[in-house]
Design a protein around this motif. Structure first.
Motif, PDB file in Angstrom:
ATOM      1  N   VAL A 139       0.831  -1.201   0.000  1.00 45.70           N
ATOM      2  CA  VAL A 139       0.000   0.000   0.000  1.00 45.70           C
ATOM      3  C   VAL A 139       0.867   1.253   0.000  1.00 45.70           C
ATOM      4  N   LEU A 140       0.553   2.152  -0.910  1.00 50.94           N
ATOM      5  CA  LEU A 140       1.196   3.469  -0.910  1.00 50.94           C
ATOM      6  C   LEU A 140       0.683   4.295   0.259  1.00 50.94           C
ATOM      7  N   PRO A 141       1.548   5.079   0.916  1.00 49.80           N
ATOM      8  CA  PRO A 141       1.026   6.084   1.853  1.00 49.80           C
ATOM      9  C   PRO A 141       0.437   7.232   1.021  1.00 49.80           C
ATOM     10  N   ALA A 142      -0.713   6.939   0.416  1.00 48.07           N
ATOM     11  CA  ALA A 142      -1.207   7.703  -0.734  1.00 48.07           C
ATOM     12  C   ALA A 142      -2.109   8.875  -0.366  1.00 48.07           C
ATOM     13  N   ARG A 143      -2.310   9.103   0.924  1.00 49.10           N
ATOM     14  CA  ARG A 143      -3.188  10.205   1.353  1.00 49.10           C
ATOM     15  C   ARG A 143      -2.326  11.406   1.720  1.00 49.10           C
ATOM     16  N   LEU A 144      -2.470  12.456   0.954  1.00 46.52           N
ATOM     17  CA  LEU A 144      -1.653  13.660   1.143  1.00 46.52           C
ATOM     18  C   LEU A 144      -2.535  14.813   1.591  1.00 46.52           C
ATOM     19  N   ILE A 157       9.573  10.658  -0.750  1.00 43.49           N
ATOM     20  CA  ILE A 157       8.835  11.847  -0.303  1.00 43.49           C
ATOM     21  C   ILE A 157       7.478  11.432   0.273  1.00 43.49           C
ATOM     22  N   LEU A 158       6.829  10.465  -0.387  1.00 43.48           N
ATOM     23  CA  LEU A 158       5.548   9.965   0.130  1.00 43.48           C
ATOM     24  C   LEU A 158       5.704   9.357   1.518  1.00 43.48           C
ATOM     25  N   GLY A 172       3.140  11.339   3.245  1.00 39.89           N
ATOM     26  CA  GLY A 172       1.877  10.643   3.027  1.00 39.89           C
ATOM     27  C   GLY A 172       1.368   9.904   4.253  1.00 39.89           C
ATOM     28  N   ARG A 173       0.082   9.639   4.245  1.00 40.44           N
ATOM     29  CA  ARG A 173      -0.557   8.849   5.296  1.00 40.44           C
ATOM     30  C   ARG A 173      -1.218   7.627   4.672  1.00 40.44           C
ATOM     31  N   MET A 174      -1.460   6.610   5.501  1.00 41.89           N
ATOM     32  CA  MET A 174      -2.073   5.387   5.010  1.00 41.89           C
ATOM     33  C   MET A 174      -3.542   5.648   4.683  1.00 41.89           C
ATOM     34  N   GLU A 230       5.685  -4.961  -3.787  1.00 46.30           N
ATOM     35  CA  GLU A 230       5.451  -4.192  -5.013  1.00 46.30           C
ATOM     36  C   GLU A 230       4.527  -3.019  -4.700  1.00 46.30           C
ATOM     37  N   VAL A 231       5.090  -1.824  -4.588  1.00 47.20           N
ATOM     38  CA  VAL A 231       4.313  -0.658  -4.150  1.00 47.20           C
ATOM     39  C   VAL A 231       3.323  -0.239  -5.230  1.00 47.20           C
ATOM     40  N   GLY A 232       2.062   0.008  -4.827  1.00 49.66           N
ATOM     41  CA  GLY A 232       1.109   0.468  -5.821  1.00 49.66           C
ATOM     42  C   GLY A 232      -0.353   0.402  -5.436  1.00 49.66           C
TER      43      GLY A 232
END
Length: 342
Positions: A63-68, A142-143, A147-149, A172-174
Motif C-alpha cells: 500500500v502506498l502512503p497515498a493520502r496527502l 517523499i511519500l 503521506g498517510r495510510m 510491489e508498491v502500488g
C-alpha cells in the motif's frame, strides 16, 4: 438475481477498527462450500487444514502512503489528495477534496512546500483529477515522509503502526488499499506452512479504491466493475500449473489473488506469465477455472466481494455463515477475522 439478495444485517460495533496485537490471533471460520457446514477456529490453526502439495497464492502488492494533506495556493484552504493511478511523468489520477474548489490550474502545497507541490492538470468524468506533482529526488521517499495510510472509509480510528496495514510479504508498491486477507499471516506461520510441503507463490494486483464502491444498481449484472493492474510471473504460473497437474489445491489468499489468476487462466485452468488491467466481475453463475479454495475476510453487504464468495460457496451457504459470524461476534472487514472456504 438482485443486489438485495446479498444483504445482511451487521451491527456497527462488529466492524473492526484496529488490528489485533497478534496478526494470526484472529478467528478463522471454516466453511465447506459443498455442505455449508462451518467450524470455528483461529488463524494460527490454518496449517491443520492444508495438505502437502497444495499451493497458496498471495498478493505481494504494498500500500502506498497515498493520502496527502495540503493547502491550496494562494488561498490556504485545506485540501486532501488521494493517489489512485500512476499515469507516468509525475502525473497521477487522484481523488481530491474539496472537489468543487479543485479545478484545472489549481496549485497545491504539501508541508512547507520544500519537498512537494502539485498542479491540477485536468478534471475527469466521474470527478477524479489528473494531478502533476513537482519535486526533486525519489517520489516514493517523499511519500514516506508526507503521506498517510489511506484506510477504508469504515475505519474511523487512527492507525498507530502503518505496517499493520501491510502484509509481511508486501513488496510491489502500488495499492490504494491493502489485500486484507493476507494481514493475518506472520513470517513464522508462512515458514511453518512451507515446511509442511505447501508451495507459496506470489501475484501482484494493485488494489484500487473501487473495491469499496457499492453496487447501486438493483440488478448487480449492470454494475460497472472497476479496473486494477495485475501481474503473474512465469514462476508463479508454473507453480500453479504443477499443483493442479499433481492433484494439489490452488488456495488463493484474498479476493485480489483470486481475481488475478481467474483473469488470466485459460479455459482448462492453465496459466502463463501475464500482466495487464483486469475488470473481471465474479458473481453466482461464474465457473472458477484455476482456484479451488479461498482464504478471505468478511465483506460488506451488497458488495462485489460478497458476490464473489457466493459464486464459490453458494449464496445461501455464505449468508448463513455470515449470520453465524454475527451471532458469534466475529470482527468484520479489513482488520477483522477470516474465513477459509474449501
Amino acid at each position: 438475481m438482485k443486489t438485495s439478495d446479498f444483504y445482511y444485517d451487521l451491527p456497527q460495533e462488529l466492524i473492526a477498527q484496529t488490528p489485533l496485537e497478534r496478526r494470526d490471533g484472529s478467528r478463522l471460520m471454516l466453511l465447506n462450500k459443498e455442505t455449508g457446514a462451518v467450524e470455528h477456529r483461529h488463524f494460527y490453526d490454518l496449517p491443520q487444514f492444508l495438505r502437502p502439495g497444495d499451493c497458496l497464492v498471495l498478493n505481494d502488492s504494498r500500500v502506498l502512503p497515498a493520502r496527502l494533506l495540503g493547502h491550496r495556493d494562494p488561498s490556504g484552504g485545506a485540501v486532501e489528495v488521494l493517489l489512485l493511478i500512476d499515469r507516468g511523468e509525475g502525473k497521477w489520477e487522484c481523488l481530491v477534496r474539496p472537489g468543487r474548489k479543485m479545478h484545472a490550474g489549481q496549485k497545491i502545497v504539501f508541508g512547507d512546500g520544500t519537498l512537494l507541490t502539485a498542479t491540477v492538470e485536468k478534471e475527469l468524468p466521474g470527478g477524479n483529477r489528473i494531478v502533476s506533482f513537482h519535486y526533486e529526488g525519489i517520489f516514493l521517499e517523499i511519500l514516506e515522509q508526507l503521506g498517510r495510510m489511506p484506510l477504508p472509509p469504515y475505519i474511523k480510528a487512527e492507525l498507530q503502526d502503518p505496517e499493520r496495514y501491510q502484509t509481511v510479504y508486501s513488496r510491489e508498491v502500488g495499492s490504494a488499499a491493502a489485500p486484507t486477507a493476507g494481514l493475518h499471516f506472520t513470517r513464522e506461520l508462512l515458514g511453518q506452512i512451507e515446511a509442511m510441503g505447501v508451495k507459496l507463490c506470489y501475484v501482484t494486483l494493485h488494489v484500487g479504491l473501487g473495491t469499496f464502491r457499492p453496487v447501486k444498481e438493483d440488478d448487480p449484472t449492470e454494475h460497472e466493475m472497476h479496473s486494477e493492474y495485475c501481474m503473474i510471473s512465469a514462476g508463479t504460473a508454473e507453480t500453479i500449473n504443477a499443483t493442479r497437474r499433481n492433484g494439489g489445491r490452488v488456495i488463493c489468499v484474498g479476493t485480489t489473488s483470486c481475481r488475478t489468476i481467474e483473469s488470466w487462466a485459460a479455459e482448462d485452468g492453465t496459466l502463463k506469465e501475464s500482466a495487464g488491467w483486469t475488470s473481471i466481475y465474479i458473481f453466482p453463475g461464474y465457473r472458477f477455472k484455476a482456484l479451488d479454495c479461498l482464504i478471505t475476510n468478511f465483506h460488506l453487504p451488497e458488495s462485489t466481494l460478497i458476490m464473489l464468495v457466493s459464486a464459490l460457496a453458494g449464496r445461501e451457504h455464505v449468508l448463513d455463515a455470515y449470520a453465524e459470524a454475527v451471532k458469534e461476534r466475529y470482527r468484520f472487514f479489513s482488520f477483522g477475522d477470516a474465513m477459509f472456504i474449501s
